[in-house]
Design a protein around this motif. Structure first.
Motif, PDB file in Angstrom:
ATOM      1  N   PHE A  25      16.556 -57.857  23.636  1.00 11.01           N
ATOM      2  CA  PHE A  25      16.004 -58.550  22.466  1.00 11.01           C
ATOM      3  C   PHE A  25      16.954 -59.632  21.966  1.00 11.01           C
ATOM      4  O   PHE A  25      16.507 -60.700  21.526  1.00 11.01           O
ATOM      5  CB  PHE A  25      15.698 -57.544  21.353  1.00 11.01           C
ATOM      6  N   SER A  26      18.241 -59.362  22.024  1.00  5.57           N
ATOM      7  CA  SER A  26      19.226 -60.354  21.579  1.00  5.57           C
ATOM      8  C   SER A  26      19.198 -61.578  22.486  1.00  5.57           C
ATOM      9  O   SER A  26      19.207 -62.722  22.003  1.00  5.57           O
ATOM     10  CB  SER A  26      20.628 -59.746  21.560  1.00  5.57           C
ATOM     11  N   ASN A  27      19.164 -61.369  23.791  1.00  8.41           N
ATOM     12  CA  ASN A  27      19.133 -62.485  24.741  1.00  8.41           C
ATOM     13  C   ASN A  27      17.860 -63.310  24.613  1.00  8.41           C
ATOM     14  O   ASN A  27      17.869 -64.523  24.847  1.00  8.41           O
ATOM     15  CB  ASN A  27      19.272 -61.966  26.172  1.00  8.41           C
ATOM     16  N   SER A  28      16.758 -62.642  24.264  1.00 12.52           N
ATOM     17  CA  SER A  28      15.478 -63.344  24.112  1.00 12.52           C
ATOM     18  C   SER A  28      15.298 -63.917  22.705  1.00 12.52           C
ATOM     19  O   SER A  28      14.267 -64.512  22.415  1.00 12.52           O
ATOM     20  CB  SER A  28      14.318 -62.396  24.441  1.00 12.52           C
ATOM     21  N   LYS A  29      16.325 -63.689  21.852  1.00 13.98           N
ATOM     22  CA  LYS A  29      16.289 -64.183  20.469  1.00 13.98           C
ATOM     23  C   LYS A  29      15.053 -63.683  19.710  1.00 13.98           C
ATOM     24  O   LYS A  29      14.412 -64.424  18.956  1.00 13.98           O
ATOM     25  CB  LYS A  29      16.360 -65.711  20.447  1.00 13.98           C
ATOM     26  N   ILE A  30      14.733 -62.434  19.942  1.00 13.33           N
ATOM     27  CA  ILE A  30      13.622 -61.790  19.235  1.00 13.33           C
ATOM     28  C   ILE A  30      14.202 -60.995  18.064  1.00 13.33           C
ATOM     29  O   ILE A  30      15.087 -60.162  18.269  1.00 13.33           O
ATOM     30  CB  ILE A  30      12.839 -60.847  20.163  1.00 13.33           C
ATOM     31  N   PRO A  31      13.757 -61.250  16.853  1.00 14.81           N
ATOM     32  CA  PRO A  31      14.287 -60.519  15.690  1.00 14.81           C
ATOM     33  C   PRO A  31      13.921 -59.037  15.765  1.00 14.81           C
ATOM     34  O   PRO A  31      12.811 -58.681  16.169  1.00 14.81           O
ATOM     35  CB  PRO A  31      13.613 -61.194  14.498  1.00 14.81           C
ATOM     36  N   PHE A  32      14.855 -58.182  15.400  1.00 14.25           N
ATOM     37  CA  PHE A  32      14.590 -56.748  15.431  1.00 14.25           C
ATOM     38  C   PHE A  32      15.456 -56.043  14.395  1.00 14.25           C
ATOM     39  O   PHE A  32      16.450 -56.571  13.923  1.00 14.25           O
ATOM     40  CB  PHE A  32      14.868 -56.171  16.828  1.00 14.25           C
ATOM     41  N   TYR A  33      15.025 -54.843  14.052  1.00 12.38           N
ATOM     42  CA  TYR A  33      15.769 -54.005  13.121  1.00 12.38           C
ATOM     43  C   TYR A  33      15.924 -52.620  13.751  1.00 12.38           C
ATOM     44  O   TYR A  33      15.023 -52.137  14.434  1.00 12.38           O
ATOM     45  CB  TYR A  33      15.050 -53.876  11.776  1.00 12.38           C
ATOM     46  N   ILE A  34      17.059 -51.994  13.500  1.00  6.94           N
ATOM     47  CA  ILE A  34      17.310 -50.639  13.988  1.00  6.94           C
ATOM     48  C   ILE A  34      17.392 -49.699  12.792  1.00  6.94           C
ATOM     49  O   ILE A  34      18.077 -49.982  11.808  1.00  6.94           O
ATOM     50  CB  ILE A  34      18.601 -50.574  14.820  1.00  6.94           C
ATOM     51  N   TYR A  35      16.661 -48.591  12.879  1.00  8.57           N
ATOM     52  CA  TYR A  35      16.629 -47.611  11.795  1.00  8.57           C
ATOM     53  C   TYR A  35      17.084 -46.250  12.308  1.00  8.57           C
ATOM     54  O   TYR A  35      16.818 -45.891  13.457  1.00  8.57           O
ATOM     55  CB  TYR A  35      15.217 -47.478  11.214  1.00  8.57           C
ATOM     56  N   TYR A  36      17.749 -45.540  11.428  1.00  7.92           N
ATOM     57  CA  TYR A  36      18.175 -44.169  11.728  1.00  7.92           C
ATOM     58  C   TYR A  36      17.308 -43.203  10.927  1.00  7.92           C
ATOM     59  O   TYR A  36      17.116 -43.379   9.723  1.00  7.92           O
ATOM     60  CB  TYR A  36      19.643 -43.976  11.365  1.00  7.92           C
ATOM     61  N   LEU A  37      16.763 -42.203  11.603  1.00  7.75           N
ATOM     62  CA  LEU A  37      15.934 -41.199  10.942  1.00  7.75           C
ATOM     63  C   LEU A  37      16.575 -39.828  11.094  1.00  7.75           C
ATOM     64  O   LEU A  37      16.952 -39.425  12.194  1.00  7.75           O
ATOM     65  CB  LEU A  37      14.529 -41.159  11.554  1.00  7.75           C
ATOM     66  N   LYS A  38      16.716 -39.129  10.001  1.00  6.09           N
ATOM     67  CA  LYS A  38      17.156 -37.744  10.062  1.00  6.09           C
ATOM     68  C   LYS A  38      15.965 -36.859  10.416  1.00  6.09           C
ATOM     69  O   LYS A  38      14.813 -37.271  10.290  1.00  6.09           O
ATOM     70  CB  LYS A  38      17.753 -37.315   8.717  1.00  6.09           C
ATOM     71  N   LYS A  39      16.252 -35.657  10.870  1.00  3.68           N
ATOM     72  CA  LYS A  39      15.184 -34.703  11.176  1.00  3.68           C
ATOM     73  C   LYS A  39      14.295 -34.525   9.949  1.00  3.68           C
ATOM     74  O   LYS A  39      14.787 -34.270   8.837  1.00  3.68           O
ATOM     75  CB  LYS A  39      15.783 -33.363  11.584  1.00  3.68           C
ATOM     76  N   GLY A  40      12.991 -34.681  10.112  1.00  8.32           N
ATOM     77  CA  GLY A  40      12.058 -34.541   9.002  1.00  8.32           C
ATOM     78  C   GLY A  40      11.726 -35.838   8.298  1.00  8.32           C
ATOM     79  O   GLY A  40      10.758 -35.898   7.532  1.00  8.32           O
ATOM     80  N   ASP A  41      12.513 -36.895   8.539  1.00  6.87           N
ATOM     81  CA  ASP A  41      12.191 -38.195   7.952  1.00  6.87           C
ATOM     82  C   ASP A  41      10.901 -38.729   8.559  1.00  6.87           C
ATOM     83  O   ASP A  41      10.533 -38.392   9.692  1.00  6.87           O
ATOM     84  CB  ASP A  41      13.319 -39.198   8.195  1.00  6.87           C
ATOM     85  N   SER A  42      10.225 -39.587   7.819  1.00  4.22           N
ATOM     86  CA  SER A  42       8.960 -40.125   8.314  1.00  4.22           C
ATOM     87  C   SER A  42       8.799 -41.596   7.942  1.00  4.22           C
ATOM     88  O   SER A  42       9.444 -42.095   7.022  1.00  4.22           O
ATOM     89  CB  SER A  42       7.777 -39.320   7.764  1.00  4.22           C
ATOM     90  N   ILE A  43       7.926 -42.247   8.687  1.00  5.14           N
ATOM     91  CA  ILE A  43       7.579 -43.652   8.453  1.00  5.14           C
ATOM     92  C   ILE A  43       6.066 -43.731   8.306  1.00  5.14           C
ATOM     93  O   ILE A  43       5.320 -43.110   9.064  1.00  5.14           O
ATOM     94  CB  ILE A  43       8.029 -44.544   9.621  1.00  5.14           C
ATOM     95  N   ILE A  44       5.619 -44.490   7.338  1.00  2.00           N
ATOM     96  CA  ILE A  44       4.185 -44.686   7.135  1.00  2.00           C
ATOM     97  C   ILE A  44       3.783 -46.049   7.683  1.00  2.00           C
ATOM     98  O   ILE A  44       4.420 -47.061   7.390  1.00  2.00           O
ATOM     99  CB  ILE A  44       3.818 -44.607   5.635  1.00  2.00           C
ATOM    100  N   LYS A  45       2.733 -46.074   8.506  1.00  2.00           N
ATOM    101  CA  LYS A  45       2.192 -47.327   9.020  1.00  2.00           C
ATOM    102  C   LYS A  45       0.816 -47.541   8.410  1.00  2.00           C
ATOM    103  O   LYS A  45      -0.114 -46.767   8.623  1.00  2.00           O
ATOM    104  CB  LYS A  45       2.066 -47.274  10.546  1.00  2.00           C
ATOM    105  N   ILE A  46       0.704 -48.617   7.621  1.00  2.00           N
ATOM    106  CA  ILE A  46      -0.568 -48.926   6.971  1.00  2.00           C
ATOM    107  C   ILE A  46      -0.979 -50.360   7.296  1.00  2.00           C
ATOM    108  O   ILE A  46      -0.230 -51.114   7.911  1.00  2.00           O
ATOM    109  CB  ILE A  46      -0.482 -48.730   5.442  1.00  2.00           C
ATOM    110  N   THR A  47      -2.186 -50.723   6.849  1.00  2.00           N
ATOM    111  CA  THR A  47      -2.687 -52.068   7.100  1.00  2.00           C
ATOM    112  C   THR A  47      -1.804 -53.103   6.433  1.00  2.00           C
ATOM    113  O   THR A  47      -1.465 -52.986   5.272  1.00  2.00           O
ATOM    114  CB  THR A  47      -4.129 -52.210   6.573  1.00  2.00           C
ATOM    115  N   ASN A  48      -1.429 -54.108   7.214  1.00  2.00           N
ATOM    116  CA  ASN A  48      -0.667 -55.226   6.677  1.00  2.00           C
ATOM    117  C   ASN A  48      -1.044 -56.467   7.470  1.00  2.00           C
ATOM    118  O   ASN A  48      -0.613 -56.635   8.595  1.00  2.00           O
ATOM    119  CB  ASN A  48       0.837 -54.954   6.779  1.00  2.00           C
ATOM    120  N   ARG A  49      -1.828 -57.316   6.895  1.00  2.00           N
ATOM    121  CA  ARG A  49      -2.334 -58.479   7.621  1.00  2.00           C
ATOM    122  C   ARG A  49      -1.263 -59.544   7.844  1.00  2.00           C
ATOM    123  O   ARG A  49      -1.423 -60.425   8.661  1.00  2.00           O
ATOM    124  CB  ARG A  49      -3.520 -59.074   6.867  1.00  2.00           C
TER     125      ARG A  49
END
Length: 216
Positions: A7-31
Motif C-alpha cells: 500500500f505504501s509503494n502504491s501510495k494508497i492511504p490506509f489506517y491500521i487499527y488494533y482490536l482487543k479481544k471482544g472489541d468490535s467495529i460497526i459498518k453502516i451506510t455511508n455514501r
C-alpha cells in the motif's frame, strides 16, 4: 508486513487499527466513504444485525482475509458488526481508490485476489455450517472449522490458539448459552473435546475420527 509495503509503494492511504479481544467495529451506510478491511493478524467474526435485534453470522475471517461490505448491499434495516475473537490488527483502506489510480503494484493485486479467495472459502464453510438444522451439528462443524483455521497442531492434539467464550459460540450459531453449555458438556462427557476453565478448546488426535462421525 507485505500489506503495508504494497500500500505504501502504491501510495494508497490506509489506517491500521488494533482490536482487543471482544472489541468490535460497526459498518453502516455511508455514501461519502466506503472502506475495506484486511486482517493483518487475529480472528474475527462478522455479524449482520437487524432492527428487530436478530443477528446472522456472515463469516469468520483470519489473517489475510478481506472484509469488503459494499454500500449498495447495506440498507436501513440492518448493519454489520465485526467482533474480535482474539487480539487483532486490521488495515483499512478506501474501496474506491483503485478506480481513481492507474499505477498499482502488481503484487498487491495478486495478494488481494488471494485474500478474496480465502474469504470466499471461509464464507462457504460458514454457510455449510449454518445449513444444519440441529445446533449440535452446527457446534461440531464450527469447532472443527476453528480447529483447522486457528488451531495449533501437536503430535497428540489440536487446540485453539486463543480463548473462545461460549457466548461467542452461541451468537455465531444462533443459539442461547444454555443450549451451548448442554452440548459442550455432552461432548466433554464423551471425551471428544476438552473445554477448560480458560475457554481453551482441545481435540485429542485419537478422537478426531469419533468427532467427525458426529457430523453424520
Amino acid at each position: 508486513m507485505k500489506w503495508i509495503h504494497y500500500f505504501s509503494n502504491s501510495k494508497i492511504p490506509f489506517y491500521i487499527y488494533y482490536l482487543k479481544k471482544g472489541d468490535s467495529i460497526i459498518k453502516i451506510t455511508n455514501r461519502c466513504y466506503n472502506s475495506s478491511i484486511i486482517i493483518l493478524h487475529g480472528t474475527l467474526y462478522v455479524l449482520k444485525l437487524f432492527i428487530n435485534k436478530e443477528a446472522a453470522l456472515i463469516n469468520i475471517v483470519n489473517k489475510n482475509c478481506i472484509i469488503d461490505i459494499k454500500k449498495n448491499i447495506i440498507n436501513n434495516n440492518s448493519y454489520y458488526k465485526i467482533i474480535a475473537l482474539e487480539e487483532a490488527y486490521i488495515l483499512s483502506f478506501p474501496s474506491n481508490f483503485f478506480e481513481n489510480t492507474k499505477k498499482i503494484n502488481i503484487n498487491l493485486y495478486i495478494s488481494l485476489i488471494k485474500s478474496y479467495k480465502n474469504t470466499l472459502n471461509n464464507y462457504e464453510s460458514i454457510n455449510q455450517i449454518l445449513q444444519h438444522i440441529y445446533f449440535k451439528h452446527r457446534i461440531v462443524q464450527l469447532l472443527l472449522f476453528l480447529f483447522i483455521e486457528c488451531g495449533t497442531i501437536t503430535q497428540t492434539s489440536i487446540k485453539t490458539s486463543f480463548n473462545i467464550h461460549k457466548n461467542d459460540i452461541a451468537i455465531m450459531i444462533g443459539a442461547n448459552t444454555n443450549t451451548i453449555n448442554k452440548i459442550i458438556k455432552q461432548l466433554e462427557h464423551s471425551n471428544i473435546i476438552n473445554y477448560s476453565n480458560y475457554y481453551n478448546l482441545k481435540l485429542e488426535n485419537k478422537m478426531i475420527y469419533r468427532y467427525l462421525m458426529l457430523l453424520n
